[in-house]
Design an enzyme around this catalytic site. Structure first.
Site, short mmCIF file in Angstrom:
data_model
loop_
_atom_site.label_atom_id
_atom_site.label_comp_id
_atom_site.label_asym_id
_atom_site.label_seq_id
_atom_site.Cartn_x
_atom_site.Cartn_y
_atom_site.Cartn_z
N LYS A 1 -7.10 -21.39 -16.51
CA LYS A 1 -8.38 -21.35 -15.32
C LYS A 1 -9.40 -21.85 -16.01
O LYS A 1 -9.84 -21.71 -17.29
CB LYS A 1 -8.35 -19.89 -14.85
CG LYS A 1 -9.18 -19.78 -13.78
CD LYS A 1 -9.29 -18.21 -13.25
CE LYS A 1 -10.13 -18.14 -12.17
NZ LYS A 1 -10.37 -16.60 -11.75
N SER B 1 -9.26 -15.85 -7.00
CA SER B 1 -10.03 -17.13 -7.19
C SER B 1 -8.81 -18.07 -8.19
O SER B 1 -9.12 -19.03 -8.42
CB SER B 1 -11.22 -16.99 -7.94
OG SER B 1 -11.17 -16.13 -9.08
N SER C 1 -8.45 -11.49 -8.43
CA SER C 1 -8.26 -12.76 -8.52
C SER C 1 -6.95 -13.50 -9.33
O SER C 1 -6.60 -14.48 -9.28
CB SER C 1 -9.25 -13.75 -9.13
OG SER C 1 -10.27 -13.73 -7.95
N1 GLN Z 1 -12.19 -12.28 -3.95
C1 GLN Z 1 -13.09 -11.13 -4.90
C2 GLN Z 1 -14.42 -11.67 -4.88
O1 GLN Z 1 -14.67 -12.57 -4.45
C3 GLN Z 1 -12.44 -11.09 -6.35
C4 GLN Z 1 -12.62 -12.27 -7.21
C5 GLN Z 1 -12.11 -12.19 -8.57
O2 GLN Z 1 -11.26 -11.41 -8.75
N2 GLN Z 1 -12.36 -13.08 -9.41
O3 GLN Z 1 -15.08 -11.16 -5.67
#
Ligand code: GLN
Length: 493
Positions: free
Chosen positions: A78, A153, A177
């Protein structure tokens, strides 16, 4: 050698050691697959031109007796995890040209294990989002249905594994995410206990919640990747050595808790059917399933987003046009450098979180929002402590719906935040959890994957993985081998 892109990490390691194929051939197979598919899916933001060279080095090391399970095995990463000398954008324009000065600890450990890095995967800007639509470099498409999001994400990492463009990938999970995109793409995603894996070299979003973890085709592969990266790191004072569970055999009747709160309104009926069927399977493999209560669940999302925004606003303060990344070219004085660089460099979700996070931390509102959220966080942790007095694992859906379509939730941030309703509490409590493919639902004639979330006790990833492996097997024998089905859909031969 198209079949090489179907093998598990354990199979790859065995084949490489037995010289059935070389690391160079293996890397080439993946680069070919990426060449064929990446244009359509937008999974990789960068594919490494030196992957073959890395593979050649790995071949030499294998010939010299290198015995790590990763020697010569390709991995995708990532783009918020630093690889020395390589670009790390975190999906943001503000870091579009940023070159990492050092390796993240997870990368260093994989490098020492002679892994081959294929490239960097797409993500929501600074890991803020649940669909990869917040990436400054365009969204990733879900390999199962290209009109749908891969989740986020870590959408690029999940899609890479699902489409056979990497055997495994690193992601990061702040509120879901890793697990939510794993569920949307039909792969395994593991969020380790907070402190299991070093955050050194992970571009921070919300430091008390962030964790690096694996996305893989099978639970066994996720375990191999976790074992390679976890453990105490002097560069991250929150890390601990995980408990070692020599024996993987669990010697008492397993008790599994199903939180009533996770089956309320908002849960898609098709997803619920798949999850209920998977829970039945837990009983068939000998676990005692009981309904439990996590009474503060309904406050998890609110507490998460207040704490996340507060920490994100603080972490993003470092992008000022001077120290890191983009610097606005037409600024007249220092204040303008700050203002214009941040205005032009950050996307809308980052700005939203900076503004709201700054607000909740400001004098006069701190007690009402931030402090209150921290108190709720404690109550949520206590819910889990109480539950784990009577059960070994907690199971439920990873996400309330299957993958949604592009644009479906971008107009309303609150709708997007609801995609994390079952995952954020785990981060607030610092627990380990894994999403395992459990079945499919149909949308307009297309089958979409659904993940089951298994939550384990603090630093007890190993028994959780044992149990997840049993579920994976039980679910697969029920229908068809899940991993094989997935891979055959993306046959690159
Ligand atoms: N979707 C969640 C957020 O926007 C989690 C994102 C993540 O785990 N990086 O914070």
């Amino acid at each position: 050698m198209a079949e090489l892109t179907r093998k598990s990490i354990a199979e790859l390691a065995a084949g490489l050691r037995a010289r059935e194929f070389s690391a160079v051939e293996l890397a080439r197979s993946y680069l070919d697959a990426i060449g064929a598919e990446n244009g359509g899916l937008n999974v990789y933001l960068e594919v490494y031109d030196d992957a073959i060279e890395q593979a050649r080095d790995a071949d030499a090391r294998i010939a010299a007796g290198a015995s790590s399970p990763f020697a010569g095995v390709p991995v995708a990463v990532k783009d918020n995890i630093l690889i020395r000398g390589r670009r790390a954008t975190a999906g943001s324009k503000i870091l579009a040209h940023y070159i990492a000065a050092y390796d993240a600890t997870a990368i260093e450990r994989l490098r020492n294990a002679d892994a081959v890095f294929l490239g960097k995967t797409n993500m929501d800007e600074f890991a803020m989002g649940s669909s990869t639509e917040n990436s400054a470099f365009g969204p990733t498409k879900n390999p199962h249905d290209r009109s749908r999001v891969p989740g986020g994400s870590s959408g690029g990492s999940a899609a890479a594994v699902a489409a056979g463009l990497a055997p495994a990938a690193l992601g990061s999970d702040t509120g879901g995410s890793i697990r939510q995109p794993a569920s949307f793409c039909g792969v395994v995603g593991l969020k380790p206990t907070y402190g299991s894996v070093s955050r050194s070299g992970l571009i921070a979003m919300a430091s008390s919640l962030d964790q690096i973890g694996p996305l893989a085709r099978t639970v066994a592969d996720a375990r191999i990747l976790l074992e390679a990266i976890r453990g105490r790191d002097p560069l991250d004072s929150t890390t601990l050595e995980s408990k070692n569970h020599e024996s993987r055999i669990m010697n008492h009747e397993l008790r599994v808790g199903v939180p009533g709160e996770y089956f309320g309104k908002g849960l898609d009926p098709g997803v619920e059917r798949v999850i209920r069927a998977a829970i039945k399977k837990c009983e068939e493999i000998g676990a005692r399933v009981e309904e439990i209560s996590l009474p503060h669940s309904e406050y998890a999302l609110a507490a998460y987003y207040i704490i996340n925004f507060a920490e994100a606003s603080t972490n993003l303060a470092r992008y000022d046009g001077v120290r890191y990344g983009y610097s606005a070219p037409k600024a007249e004085n220092l204040l303008e450098v700050y203002e214009k660089s941040r205005e032009e460099g950050f996307g809308p979700e980052s700005k939203r979180r900076i503004m709201l996070g700054t607000f909740t931390l400001s004098h006069g509102y701190y007690d009402a929002y931030y402090l209150k959220a921290q108190k709720v966080r404690r109550l949520i942790r206590e819910d889990f402590e109480t539950a784990f007095e009577t059960v070994d694992f907690i199971v439920g859906p990873t996400a309330p719906t299957p993958a949604f379509t592009f644009g479906e939730k971008t107009g309303d941030p609150l709708q997007m935040y609801l995609a994390d309703i079952y995952t954020v509490a785990v981060n607030l409590a610092g627990l380990p959890a894994i999403s395992v493919p459990a079945g499919w639902v149909e949308r307009n004639g297309t089958r979409l994957p659904v993940g089951l979330q298994v939550i384990g006790k603090w630093f007890e990833e190993d028994p959780m993985l044992d149990f997840a492996e049993q579920i994976e097997e039980a679910v697969a024998t029920n229908t068809e081998s899940f991993a094989n089905k997935r891979i055959s859909e993306f046959d690159h031969s």
